[in-house]
Design an enzyme around this catalytic site. Structure first.
Site, PDB file in Angstrom:
ATOM      1  N   GLY A   1       0.825  -1.211   0.000  1.00  0.00           N
ATOM      2  CA  GLY A   1       0.000   0.000   0.000  1.00  0.00           C
ATOM      3  C   GLY A   1       0.856   1.257   0.000  1.00  0.00           C
TER       4      GLY A   1
ATOM      5  CB  ALA B   1       5.756   5.200  -7.138  1.00  0.00           C
TER       6      ALA B   1
ATOM      7  N   GLY C   1       1.736   2.741  -2.593  1.00  0.00           N
ATOM      8  CA  GLY C   1       1.394   3.568  -3.749  1.00  0.00           C
ATOM      9  C   GLY C   1       2.252   3.278  -4.957  1.00  0.00           C
ATOM     10  CB  SER C   2       3.419   0.133  -6.560  1.00  0.00           C
ATOM     11  OG  SER C   2       2.168  -0.509  -6.529  1.00  0.00           O
ATOM     12  CB  SER C   3      -0.843   2.686  -9.007  1.00  0.00           C
ATOM     13  OG  SER C   3      -1.219   1.416  -8.621  1.00  0.00           O
TER      14      SER C   3
ATOM     15  CG  ASP D   1      -1.789   8.409  -4.524  1.00  0.00           C
ATOM     16  OD1 ASP D   1      -2.259   9.470  -4.983  1.00  0.00           O
ATOM     17  OD2 ASP D   1      -2.283   7.290  -4.758  1.00  0.00           O
TER      18      ASP D   1
END
Ligand code: MEV
Length: 317
Positions: free
Chosen positions: A106, A112, A108-110, A153
């Protein structure tokens, strides 16, 4: 070839309330997504994202977008489609992504990967963009793919550090925090942010006054947390975490695993709370005895994530 990277994030205060126009505080973590891009002399978009099992994905740039795209490519493809709409190009690209963190945490890979890719594109095609323009491109893309989200994010991935964020009218302010000695525990359960955001939206439609009341209390806590952070007043911060967590619990977004970890840290520290959408993912805590808090997390079945906070925002490598 151009390589850019962007950090993941942890929400400190104000999650969920931020979707309704209240402030949140977010810090960037020192786990990054790296994106390599190069032009390939053809009209093809080609992508490998081995961390999420995506290999040799390719299509012509005229066909970008559409429904039912594989998970690992959706955000990148949407950014690329929007970018090419505004700045048409003849040459396609090869893209390779690499992650320093699991998409499960969680962090926030999307957001990033979206930010790192967008920054790499602007460099590769020599289309300069301000940070605000980068934010717009990334936020619109994430919203198109995900349907929900406040964009905090993305702000963390672009600007880094610790940020006080309001969605609309947009406010992005860096908070000067000297140190940030928090523990971060992972529940082992992957949470689905859009589902939780929709759950709170449903609650808002059913019990509007009560839910707005909760959001307003969270907002006041977030504003006081900013003061505590700026003053490095960890006792005050811990107390505010406890209060914020209780309100998130009332919203119905905590889970048994989160409760166990938060309780374990609270016993030996100043306070703790879930971090993010809830339902799983991570929690944070603050106290004097770091080792005792870490032990508490492990004894309660969680995993301590050794991250440094207030990391640098997006950069070219
Ligand atoms: C998720 O990390 C935080 C939420 O507030 C959603 C968002 O702001 O996009 C629940």
């Amino acid at each position: 070839m151009v390589v850019a990277s962007a950090p993941g994030k942890l929400v400190l205060f104000g999650e969920h309330a931020v979707v309704y126009g209240y402030p949140c505080i977010v810090t960037a973590v020192n786990r990054r997504m790296y994106v390599e891009v190069e032009t390939n002399g053809t009209d093809v978009f080609h992508m490998d994202a081995p961390d999420v099992g995506l290999y040799a994905y390719s299509k012509t740039i005229a066909d970008l977008g559409g429904e039912g795209l594989p998970k690992g490519v959706r955000f990148v493809e949407e950014v690329y489609r929007r970018f090419l709409d505004a700045h048409p190009q003849k040459q396609g690209i090869n893209v390779v992504t690499r992650s320093e963190f699991s998409a499960d945490y969680g962090f926030g890979s999307s957001s990033a990967v979206t930010v790192a890719f967008a920054r790499a594109l602007t460099e590769l095609y020599k289309v300069p963009m301000s940070e605000d323009e980068l934010f717009e491109l990334c936020y619109e893309s994430v919203l198109k793919v995900q349907g929900v989200g406040s964009g905090f994010d993305i702000a963390a991935a672009i600007w880094g550090g610790t940020i006080y964020f309001i969605h609309s009218p947009r406010l992005i302010e860096r908070i000067e925090v000297k140190t940030l000695p928090l523990v971060v525990g992972y529940t082992g359960v992957k949470a689905d942010t859009p589902t939780l955001v929709r759950m709170v939206a449903h609650r808002m439609s059913q019990k509007k006054e009560l839910t707005i009341g909760i959001m307003e209390q969270i907002s006041q806590i977030t504003q006081r947390a900013r003061v505590a952070l700026e003053a490095s007043d960890w006792k005050m911060l811990g107390g505010l975490m406890v209060d914020n967590h209780a309100l998130l619990k009332k919203l119905g977004v905590s889970s048994d695993e989160l409760e166990r970890l938060v309780e374990a840290v609270f016993k030996v520290g100043y306070g703790a709370k879930l971090s993010g959408a809830g339902g799983g993912d991570c929690m944070i805590g603050v106290g004097k005895d770091m080792e005792a808090m870490k032990q508490g997390i492990e004894m309660a079945g969680g995993k301590v994530l050794p991250v440094e906070l207030q990391a640098e925002g997006v950069r070219l490598e």
